[in-house]
Enzyme design. Structure first.
Site, short mmCIF file in Angstrom:
data_model
loop_
_atom_site.label_atom_id
_atom_site.label_comp_id
_atom_site.label_asym_id
_atom_site.label_seq_id
_atom_site.Cartn_x
_atom_site.Cartn_y
_atom_site.Cartn_z
N ASN A 252 0.80 -1.23 0.00
CA ASN A 252 0.00 0.00 0.00
C ASN A 252 0.83 1.28 0.00
OD1 ASN A 252 0.66 -0.72 2.67
ND2 ASN A 252 -0.99 0.53 3.46
N GLU B 253 3.41 -5.05 12.18
CA GLU B 253 2.52 -3.90 11.97
C GLU B 253 1.39 -4.41 11.09
OE1 GLU B 253 5.34 -0.98 10.48
OE2 GLU B 253 5.83 -0.41 12.52
N CYS C 105 -3.03 1.71 6.26
CA CYS C 105 -3.46 0.96 7.45
C CYS C 105 -4.12 1.87 8.48
CB CYS C 105 -2.26 0.26 8.06
SG CYS C 105 -0.89 1.40 8.36
N GLU D 82 7.65 0.24 16.42
CA GLU D 82 8.83 0.72 15.70
C GLU D 82 8.74 2.25 15.72
OE1 GLU D 82 10.26 -1.39 12.25
OE2 GLU D 82 9.15 -3.20 12.77
P1 NAD Z 1 -0.37 -9.35 3.15
O1 NAD Z 1 -0.35 -9.84 4.55
O2 NAD Z 1 -1.21 -10.06 2.16
O3 NAD Z 1 1.09 -9.35 2.52
C1 NAD Z 1 2.15 -8.62 3.10
C2 NAD Z 1 3.46 -9.26 2.71
O4 NAD Z 1 3.55 -10.56 3.29
C3 NAD Z 1 3.65 -9.46 1.21
O5 NAD Z 1 5.00 -9.19 0.90
C4 NAD Z 1 3.34 -10.95 1.03
O6 NAD Z 1 3.99 -11.52 -0.08
C5 NAD Z 1 3.88 -11.53 2.31
N1 NAD Z 1 3.27 -12.80 2.75
C6 NAD Z 1 2.01 -13.21 2.58
N2 NAD Z 1 1.83 -14.42 3.18
C7 NAD Z 1 3.01 -14.77 3.75
C8 NAD Z 1 3.47 -15.89 4.49
N3 NAD Z 1 2.67 -16.91 4.79
N4 NAD Z 1 4.75 -15.91 4.91
C9 NAD Z 1 5.58 -14.87 4.63
N5 NAD Z 1 5.22 -13.79 3.92
C10 NAD Z 1 3.94 -13.72 3.49
O7 NAD Z 1 -0.76 -7.80 3.25
P2 NAD Z 1 -1.03 -6.79 2.05
O8 NAD Z 1 -2.34 -7.13 1.42
O9 NAD Z 1 0.19 -6.69 1.21
O10 NAD Z 1 -1.15 -5.39 2.84
C11 NAD Z 1 -2.35 -4.87 3.32
C12 NAD Z 1 -2.48 -5.11 4.80
O11 NAD Z 1 -1.37 -4.54 5.48
C13 NAD Z 1 -3.71 -4.47 5.42
O12 NAD Z 1 -4.27 -5.35 6.35
C14 NAD Z 1 -3.13 -3.25 6.15
O13 NAD Z 1 -3.89 -2.76 7.22
C15 NAD Z 1 -1.81 -3.77 6.59
N6 NAD Z 1 -0.87 -2.69 6.85
C16 NAD Z 1 -0.50 -2.41 8.15
C17 NAD Z 1 0.37 -1.37 8.42
C18 NAD Z 1 0.78 -1.01 9.83
O14 NAD Z 1 1.71 -0.25 9.98
N7 NAD Z 1 0.10 -1.51 10.85
C19 NAD Z 1 0.89 -0.62 7.37
C20 NAD Z 1 0.50 -0.93 6.07
C21 NAD Z 1 -0.38 -1.99 5.82
#
Ligand code: NAD
Length: 483
Positions: free
Chosen positions: A152, A251, A285, A464
């Site tokens: 994102n 996060e 997020c 963080e």
């Molecule tokens: P996601 O969890 O689908 O993927 C994030 C990353 O994890 C990607 O690089 C993906 O390839 C990897 N991944 C997926 N499954 C995995 C596994 N089993 N093992 C290791 N790596 C794996 O998330 P997304 O759709 O890319 O991002 C959106 C989400 O992120 C939303 O829920 C949003 O709220 C959250 N987010 C949180 C913050 C925060 O600071 N709290 C910031 C930005 C986004």
């Protein structure tokens, strides 16, 4: 022209037999062919990191700070390249990426260069029968850090982890989201240009399960994992590292609330809530998906917010007038549209939006949705409890301060909240009562990189930012000396 995005391992750009397509979500066209790292390539990256670690951890904080500043300077010099790659991967409007994503990517390196220069340790004198002992702490790197980031805010969130990890003397094996591999690949070019020693920064591309993400998590020689993404992915990663007992920093997702009181500066509150619901097409997020408004101004507030939503201009991300980009992918659009349908089933009134805009030409192959406002749902509705991660919010009236806090805290998530009131007494009082890692008072998404960042409940684990990043990316060692 379609680019080739390669892995960067031990100071070299590395191809792999398997590639996948990176698509532009604004028009569905291919951006790049991406070389997917399998477990074998991830293992090479981890071994390269391990080999580079002894020399890198012995560099002084000042030397590492200078590398970080050089990295920031090259990102700034190549800002147009970074902007083009980020916009092609995400479809976010240039007006947003040029103000937020790219400058903040460089700022992360500058900020952690400054912080590592200023960081100190603890010292205690302890009385002993022989006289006294001196205890002092040494900050030492974790070692090989695995970094996994989402799509994102690709460059911003990737560098948010890479910068402090390197500042603390770690080597990294970092994986950007499969949806947004572009700016991370450019960052590898920057690392190459500034002469970062081979193996200190390793980039691997790929997906989660059965691909590079899982291979990082499962690797026995990775010393810590920092992850930003969905809560359920965080839970999977936690299970997978449990028997290796390694530090994790998570996060995760949010279902963030805004509380708007009748005494708030009305126009500022409307503009603030509109920004917090629709910025980056609701894919931050920290975005607000639940808005609670004090009853006397409820109707007026909903009407004014709807006006702001209708004023957004979806369109070509390269057009400076565009203020609303597409969602990241077809798959994500299906998810968001499923919530648009669910809201109707759950009895919502759709104040505005709720569908897919017709934009004409290639943009109709893109992943656009209308910014959407709902009212009339029960607090227990799935649309009020689950993260949608799109340009949507639900607005509900409240009557008392206590009720407002209760509604805000009625969530499995606890990332961020925004309070809009001119009564600062109340603002401070409620800030303490809200279950969220971040509370904004009369503003939103205003970040000072020295402050703690992270979520409660399903929204994360650990903090963080500032010294909290330095603490996660370090092992603190106590040395006790009998004087
Ligand atoms: P996601 O969890 O689908 O993927 C994030 C990353 O994890 C990607 O690089 C993906 O390839 C990897 N991944 C997926 N499954 C995995 C596994 N089993 N093992 C290791 N790596 C794996 O998330 P997304 O759709 O890319 O991002 C959106 C989400 O992120 C939303 O829920 C949003 O709220 C959250 N987010 C949180 C913050 C925060 O600071 N709290 C910031 C930005 C986004």
């Amino acid at each position: 022209m379609v680019s080739e995005y390669r892995n960067y391992i031990n100071g070299r750009f590395v191809e792999s037999a398997k590639t996948f397509e990176d698509l532009n979500p604004a028009n569905g066209e291919p951006v790049a062919r991406v070389h997917e790292a399998d477990a074998e390539l991830v293992d090479q990256a981890v071994r390269a990191g391990r080999a580079a670690l002894p020399a890198w951890r012995r560099t002084s904080a000042e030397q590492r700070a200078q590398y970080l500043e050089r990295i920031a300077a090259v990102i700034e010099r190549r800002a147009d390249d970074f902007l083009a790659a980020e916009v092609a991967d995400t479809g976010k409007p240039v007006s947003v990426a040029s103000r937020v994503d790219i400058p903040r990517g460089a700022a992360n390196f500058r900020a952690f260069a400054a912080m590592i220069r200023m960081s100190g340790g603890e010292v205690y004198e302890t009385p002993t029968p022989e006289g006294r002992a001196l205890n002092y702490s040494l900050r030492q790197p974790l070692g090989v850090v695995g970094i996994i980031s989402p799509w994102n805010l690709p460059l911003l969130l990737f560098t948010w982890k890479v910068a402090p990890a390197l500042a603390c003397g770690n080597v990294v094996v970092a994986k950007p989201s499969e949806e947004t591999p572009g700016t991370a690949t450019l960052l590898a070019e920057v690392m190459d240009e500034v002469g970062l020693p081979a193996g200190v920064f390793n980039l691997v591309h790929g997906f989660g399960p059965g691909s590079a993400g899982a291979a990082i998590v499962d690797h026995p020689d990775v010393d810590g994992i920092t992850f930003t993404g969905e809560s359920k992915t965080g839970a999977t990663i936690m299970r997978n590292v449990a028997d290796k007992v390694r530090p994790v920093s998570f996060e995760l997702g949010g279902k963030n609330a805004a509380l708007v009181f009748a005494d708030a500066d009305f126009d500022k509150a409307v503009a603030g809530v509109a920004r917090s619901s629709f910025l980056n097409t609701g894919q931050v997020c920290l975005c607000t998906e639940r808005v609670y408004v004090e009853r006397p101004i409820f109707e007026r507030f909903v009407a004014a917010l709807a006006e702001q939503a209708r004023a957004l201009r979806p369109g070509d991300p390269l057009d400076p007038e565009t203020t609303l980009g597409p969602l990241i992918s077809r798959q994500h659009r299906d998810k968001v549209l499923s919530y648009y349908a669910l809201a109707r089933e759950e009895g919502a009134t759709v104040v505005t939006g709720g569908g897919v805009p017709t934009l004409g030409g290639k943009l109709d192959n893109g992943c656009y949705v209308e910014p959407t406002i709902w009212t009339g749902l029960d607090q227990s509705a799935r649309c009020l409890q689950e993260e949608v991660f799109g340009p949507v919010c639900h607005v509900m009236p409240f009557d008392t301060e206590e009720q407002a806090v209760e509604l805000a805290n009625d969530s499995r998530y606890g990332l961020a909240s925004a309070l809009w009131t001119s009564n600062l007494d109340r603002g401070h009082r409620l800030a303490a009562e809200i279950d969220a890692g971040l509370v904004w008072l009369n503003t939103w998404f205003l970040r000072d990189l020295r402050t703690p960042f992270g979520g409660m409940k399903l929204s994360g684990l650990g903090r963080e930012g500032g010294r909290h990043s330095l603490d996660f990316y370090s092992e603190l060692k106590n040395v006790c000396v009998q004087m």
